[in-house]
Write an enzyme that holds these catalytic residues in place. Structure first.
Site, PDB file in Angstrom:
ATOM      1  N   ARG A 121       0.843  -1.212   0.000  1.00 16.56           N
ATOM      2  CA  ARG A 121       0.000   0.000   0.000  1.00 16.56           C
ATOM      3  C   ARG A 121       0.876   1.258   0.000  1.00 16.56           C
ATOM      4  O   ARG A 121       0.626   2.213  -0.750  1.00 16.56           O
ATOM      5  CB  ARG A 121      -0.891  -0.043   1.244  1.00 16.56           C
ATOM      6  CG  ARG A 121      -1.712   1.191   1.525  1.00 16.56           C
ATOM      7  CD  ARG A 121      -2.515   0.923   2.801  1.00 16.56           C
ATOM      8  NE  ARG A 121      -3.299   2.040   3.242  1.00 16.56           N
ATOM      9  CZ  ARG A 121      -2.865   2.987   4.065  1.00 16.56           C
ATOM     10  NH1 ARG A 121      -1.616   2.972   4.494  1.00 16.56           N
ATOM     11  NH2 ARG A 121      -3.679   3.951   4.453  1.00 16.56           N
ATOM     12  N   ASP A 150      11.466 -14.289  10.138  1.00 22.13           N
ATOM     13  CA  ASP A 150      12.652 -14.872  10.801  1.00 22.13           C
ATOM     14  C   ASP A 150      13.619 -13.819  11.352  1.00 22.13           C
ATOM     15  O   ASP A 150      14.485 -14.142  12.164  1.00 22.13           O
ATOM     16  CB  ASP A 150      13.421 -15.764   9.815  1.00 22.13           C
ATOM     17  CG  ASP A 150      12.668 -17.048   9.494  1.00 22.13           C
ATOM     18  OD1 ASP A 150      11.660 -17.323  10.174  1.00 22.13           O
ATOM     19  OD2 ASP A 150      13.095 -17.768   8.577  1.00 22.13           O
TER      20      ASP A 150
END
Ligand code: F6P
Length: 323
Positions: A21, A127
């Site tokens: 966005r 991660d």
């Protein structure tokens, strides 16, 4: 620059939509056409592009996953695949690409950059193992999901006086296990980076049992030498952990699909918009991440060769605090 494209690649991460966005709306504010590439590098190879307007990215900031879809694309590892992707981009008149993703995705971005195409990366992976950014999009949400589960598991573990082994994601990196384990007050944390013999883990849990602890929580990274089920099997086969009954729970993909936290939405918006600003201003071949609370721009060549260690203070603290 007239036409900017954006893709998401690798494992999805909560906040990717906020980043998309931000890229789209920043691009539009500069008077540039913005194109979404669907299904990561596969979509690049297939020419699966769609022009995105401001409304196409309306009401996505709060959604997990990625509206563009994502993929791991073995074809992009080949020279033919990358040549084809480049032809697709040029054929569609696209003159810049933003790649939102982690290590594998930024390796792909670096390959395109070294073939002469303008690319900017945005640091995104649950991660948090990407060199070039202190923190990556998605990790805060994934940590909170894991933490919530650990808190709940501790309750039932206490009721039944059990040891619960909780497996969190992280094939190569124990960041999620380390940080959720510390925040959740785990008795032991098992990481791919630190090889602790199962006997030692069992001993520590057993000591807690003998001191009267009502539960034991062991947070295990999926990529550790023994995963949660593997550790349980080892304990069983070797007659370890005689005090508590023990069970394992694998959290898996629930950590990836959650609604992004406020921190992830803000980080993704900041990184996505900054990446668009950079590429429009003509700076390419970099990863946009953060360092010490500021935007960090790291050459993709360095990112793909770099190694991000686990935070050393927390690594030491994990030992000291689990009493
Ligand atoms: O995106 C990171 C990650 O979720 C790792 O934590 C995990 O090991 C891996 O992706 C799983 O990847 P896949 O969904 O392709 O099996």
């Amino acid at each position: 620059m007239r036409n900017l494209a954006v893709l998401t690649s690798g494992g999805d991460a909560p906040g990717m939509n906020a980043a998309i966005r931000a890229v789209v709306r920043t691009g539009l504010s500069h008077g540039i056409n913005v194109w979404g590439v669907y299904q990561g590098y596969s979509g690049l190879i297939e020419g699966n592009f769609k022009r995105l307007g401001a409304r196409d990215v309306g009401s996505i900031i709060q959604r997990g996953g990625t509206i563009l879809g994502s993929a791991r694309c073995p074809e992009f590892h080949t020279e033919e695949g990358r040549e084809l992707a480049l032809r697709r981009l040029r054929g569609a008149g696209i003159d810049g690409l933003i790649v939102i993703g982690g290590n594998g995705s930024q390796t792909g971005a670096e390959a395109l950059h070294s073939m002469g195409f303008p690319v900017v990366g945005v640091a995104s992976t649950i991660d948090n193992d990407l060199y070039g950014s202190d923190v990556t999009i998605g990790v805060d949400t994934a940590l909170n999901v894991a933490l919530n589960a650990i808190d709940n598991l501790k309750v039932t573990a206490s009721s039944h006086r059990r040891a619960l082994l909780v497996e969190v994601m992280g094939r190569k990196c124990g960041y999620l296990a380390l940080m959720s384990g510390i925040a959740g007050g785990a008795e032991a944390i098992v990481l791919p980076e630190v090889d602790v013999p199962p006997e030692q883990i069992a001993e520590r849990i057993q000591e807690g049992y003998e001191r009267g602890k009502p539960h034991a929580i062991v947070v295990v990274a999926e990529g550790a030498r023994y995963n949660a089920e593997g550790l349980c099997a080892y304990f069983r086969e070797n007659g370890l952990l005689t005090g508590y009954e023990f069970r394992s729970t694998v959290l898996g993909y629930v950590q990836r699909g959650a609604t992004p936290t406020c921190a992830d939405r803000l980080l993704a918006t900041w990184l996505g918009s900054s990446a668009a600003d950079e590429i429009i201003a003509g700076t390419t071949g970099i990863l946009v991440g953060t360092s010490k609370g500021e935007i960090a721009k790291t050459p993709l060549e360095e990112v793909v060769k770099g190694f991000k260690p686990l935070p050393s203070w927390f690594l030491k603290a994990a030992e000291m605090l689990a009493r």
